[in-house]
Design a protein around this motif. Structure first.
Motif, short mmCIF file in Angstrom:
data_model
loop_
_atom_site.label_atom_id
_atom_site.label_comp_id
_atom_site.label_asym_id
_atom_site.label_seq_id
_atom_site.Cartn_x
_atom_site.Cartn_y
_atom_site.Cartn_z
N SER A 185 18.61 -2.30 -29.60
CA SER A 185 19.11 -2.94 -30.83
C SER A 185 17.95 -3.52 -31.64
O SER A 185 17.90 -3.38 -32.87
CB SER A 185 20.10 -4.05 -30.50
OG SER A 185 21.11 -3.55 -29.68
N ALA A 186 17.05 -4.18 -30.92
CA ALA A 186 15.91 -4.81 -31.61
C ALA A 186 15.04 -3.74 -32.27
O ALA A 186 14.54 -3.94 -33.39
CB ALA A 186 15.09 -5.61 -30.60
N TYR A 187 14.89 -2.61 -31.60
CA TYR A 187 14.08 -1.52 -32.15
C TYR A 187 14.69 -1.02 -33.46
O TYR A 187 13.99 -0.89 -34.48
CB TYR A 187 13.96 -0.38 -31.15
CG TYR A 187 13.20 0.82 -31.68
CD1 TYR A 187 11.80 0.81 -31.70
CD2 TYR A 187 13.88 1.93 -32.19
CE1 TYR A 187 11.09 1.89 -32.22
CE2 TYR A 187 13.18 3.00 -32.71
CZ TYR A 187 11.78 2.99 -32.72
OH TYR A 187 11.09 4.04 -33.24
N PHE A 188 16.00 -0.77 -33.43
CA PHE A 188 16.65 -0.27 -34.64
C PHE A 188 16.66 -1.32 -35.75
O PHE A 188 16.58 -1.00 -36.93
CB PHE A 188 18.07 0.21 -34.33
CG PHE A 188 18.08 1.56 -33.67
CD1 PHE A 188 17.38 2.64 -34.22
CD2 PHE A 188 18.77 1.77 -32.49
CE1 PHE A 188 17.39 3.89 -33.61
CE2 PHE A 188 18.78 3.01 -31.87
CZ PHE A 188 18.09 4.07 -32.43
N ALA A 189 16.75 -2.59 -35.34
CA ALA A 189 16.76 -3.67 -36.35
C ALA A 189 15.40 -3.77 -37.05
O ALA A 189 15.33 -4.09 -38.22
CB ALA A 189 17.09 -5.00 -35.67
N THR A 190 14.35 -3.49 -36.31
CA THR A 190 13.01 -3.61 -36.90
C THR A 190 12.49 -2.29 -37.46
O THR A 190 11.43 -2.24 -38.06
CB THR A 190 12.00 -4.13 -35.84
OG1 THR A 190 12.12 -3.30 -34.69
CG2 THR A 190 12.28 -5.58 -35.47
N HIS A 191 13.23 -1.21 -37.22
CA HIS A 191 12.83 0.10 -37.76
C HIS A 191 14.01 0.71 -38.50
O HIS A 191 14.69 1.59 -37.98
CB HIS A 191 12.40 1.05 -36.64
CG HIS A 191 11.18 0.59 -35.90
ND1 HIS A 191 11.22 -0.43 -34.97
CD2 HIS A 191 9.89 1.02 -35.97
CE1 HIS A 191 10.00 -0.61 -34.49
NE2 HIS A 191 9.17 0.25 -35.08
N PRO A 192 14.29 0.23 -39.74
CA PRO A 192 15.46 0.71 -40.50
C PRO A 192 15.43 2.22 -40.72
O PRO A 192 16.47 2.88 -40.74
CB PRO A 192 15.37 -0.04 -41.82
CG PRO A 192 14.35 -1.10 -41.65
CD PRO A 192 13.51 -0.75 -40.48
#
Lengths: 238, 279
Positions: free
Chosen positions: A169-176
């Motif tokens: 989740s954090a990855y997708f949140a920081t990589h739109p």
């Protein structure tokens, strides 16, 4: 007598271990029975608005207990006193492992999924197969974590999975950009891969379930065969 | 029976055994002694396959014990210092566990239980720790395994039960059986054991039959100021000094004082070795 696996000895171990397992299996059957009756019945079928929420809660409770039960596979070796008795019981590691696996995983799985195909729980046959597969694979992971962490296996599993999910989740949140490019539907993939033929769907579900399950159980079996006593709590003053 | 070769074992960085060689023969009752932390329990656990050696082997009748082969496990029984018995009747416990041991004897079990004034119809959940220990020791003796390991078996037993323990162990002893008793309560097993093994500092300090020890050493109490010739160790006692001496020709044999010998071996191992080498 065969050192690796002997049916007579396996039966003796099974009988020996049932004394430990029957209470937890009885609780599982009890939960299933209670949650199968009345308006909140898990296996009631149908998707009317009133029943869906209750059915979801009871279903979650049953599934959680099913996983917790699988992770309690080696709760009997948590205490050193019991571990000595169990590890020196005259049976092979394989007989001990499969006896506990049968009681804490295969038997509850059979009890749990026996009514599942006729429950009408999921009107979409593809979703039903995916959920069935996920439940079994997750249970095999619970077995693996139970073998490693014994009594706290399920807790460790939740922590590890929470860390993985949060990481993704954090990855997708920081990589739109990555998120916008992510266009994958598991259900759509299953529908496309299996096609309309239910036999194909069955084969696919079996393969997707069997491979990780066998891997998890196999790893658990290897880890169990290396079980020994930990540092004793007495006589260590030097 | 049991051959330990070149054994090396450690808990993390704490080394317990290094290059340990030891043999336990059949037909003997061994007393395994050592200071706290010397590795007595560890040695029993290594012999029963509960711990794995870092190096070297523990061989029991041709079985490498780290493999925990069912055939080997069916021929040994361990009575740990602390154990857990399930909440069920002893009769049910016997029914579930006895079939694993091919030489199990119900007659021996009943005799042992009778000796302790107990019966098999008792509920294990309602027993005190001492009563549980007696029941467990009776079951262990009734398995008739070639190797019986007992860790502090008399801890928690009342005074009459301690003498009864000696009696039942002696009765159940046979020529093809080996019993190893690890204990600090040496008085409880003094007349029972016929071989003494003392471990300390990761090695064997003494490994000798009781008869041979008594052949080389004498044990006695002397008034203060009286120090006999050939004394290799003395300690204060109620009568003055308890002394271990080298036995010379013409000296009468004295009963073994295990506690005194143990203190002598731990305090002055070289003098004791010299005493054994001298004769």
């Amino acid at each position: 007598m065969n050192n690796w696996f002997n049916i007579k000895r396996f039966w003796l171990v099974l009988r020996h271990e049932f004394g430990d397992a029957w209470v937890e299996i009885a609780i599982f059957v009890g939960i299933l029975l209670v949650f199968s009756i009345g308006p909140s019945a898990f296996f009631r079928g149908g998707h009317d608005a009133a029943g869906f929420g209750a059915s979801l809660i009871t279903g979650t409770a049953i599934v959680l207990y099913y996983w917790v039960l699988a992770s309690r596979l080696f709760a009997n070796i948590q205490k050193t006193e019991r571990r000595i008795g169990y590890l020196t019981l005259p049976a092979s590691n394989a007989e001990k492992f499969y006896a506990r696996l049968l009681l804490y995983w295969l038997l509850p799985t059979a009890i749990f999924f026996f009514p599942y195909p006729n429950s009408g729980m999921h009107t979409d046959i593809y979703v039903a197969h995916i959920i069935l597969s996920l439940l079994i694979v997750e249970a095999s992971l619970a077995v693996l974590f139970g073998t490693i962490f014994r009594r706290f296996g399920f807790l460790a599993l939740i922590l590890v999975e929470a860390a993985i999910v949060n990481g993704i989740s954090a990855y997708f949140a920081t990589h739109p950009r990555a998120f916008s490019n992510f266009d994958f539907s598991f259900v759509a993939w299953v529908m496309e891969y299996a096609g309309p033929d239910l036999e194909n769907l069955g084969k696919l579900t079996f393969r997707v379930t069997a491979v990780p399950t066998v891997l998890n159980i196999g790893l658990a079996r290897i880890i169990f065969s290396r079980k020994r006593l930990r540092r004793p709590v007495v006589n260590t003053e030097i | 029976m049991v051959t330990i070769s070149n054994l090396e074992f450690s808990y993390g960085s704490h080394r317990v055994f290094q290059n340990l060689d030891l043999t336990f023969d059949e037909g003997k009752i061994y007393g395994l002694l050592g200071m706290n932390g010397a590795g007595k329990s560890t040695l029993l656990y290594l012999m029963s396959g509960l711990l794995f050696a870092k190096d070297g082997t523990v061989d029991f009748n041709g079985h490498n014990m780290s493999r925990r082969s069912p055939n080997a496990l069916a021929d040994l029984f361990i009575v740990p210092e602390e154990f857990d018995l399930p909440a069920m009747t002893f009769e049910r416990y016997i029914k579930l566990n006895a079939p694993f041991y091919p030489n199990f004897s119900r007659e021996t079990l009943d005799n042992c239980l009778n000796g302790f004034g107990m019966t098999a119809d008792m509920n294990l959940a309602r027993l005190s720790m001492g009563q549980k220990k007696k029941a467990f020791v009776c079951f262990a003796l009734a398995t008739n395994t070639s190797l019986l390991l007992m860790d502090e078996p008399t801890n928690g037993l009342d005074i009459p039960s301690k003498s009864q323990f000696r009696k039942v162990v002696a009765e159940c002893m046979t020529d093809n059986r080996t019993i190893i008793i690890s204990t600090h309560q040496v008085r409880d097993v003094e007349n029972l054991i016929d071989h003494l093994t003392i471990v300390g500092s990761g090695k064997m300090l003494l490994d000798m039959p009781v008869a041979q020890i008594c052949d080389h050493l004498t044990f006695g109490d002397f008034k203060l100021g009286q120090q006999p010739d050939g004394a290799i160790y003395s300690q204060p006692s109620a009568l003055g000094n308890a002394v271990v001496c080298s036995r010379t020709a013409g000296d009468d044999e004295t009963p073994l004082d295990i506690e005194l010998l143990f203190n002598a071996v731990v305090a002055n191992p070289d003098s004791v070795k010299q005493a054994f080498a001298a004769k």
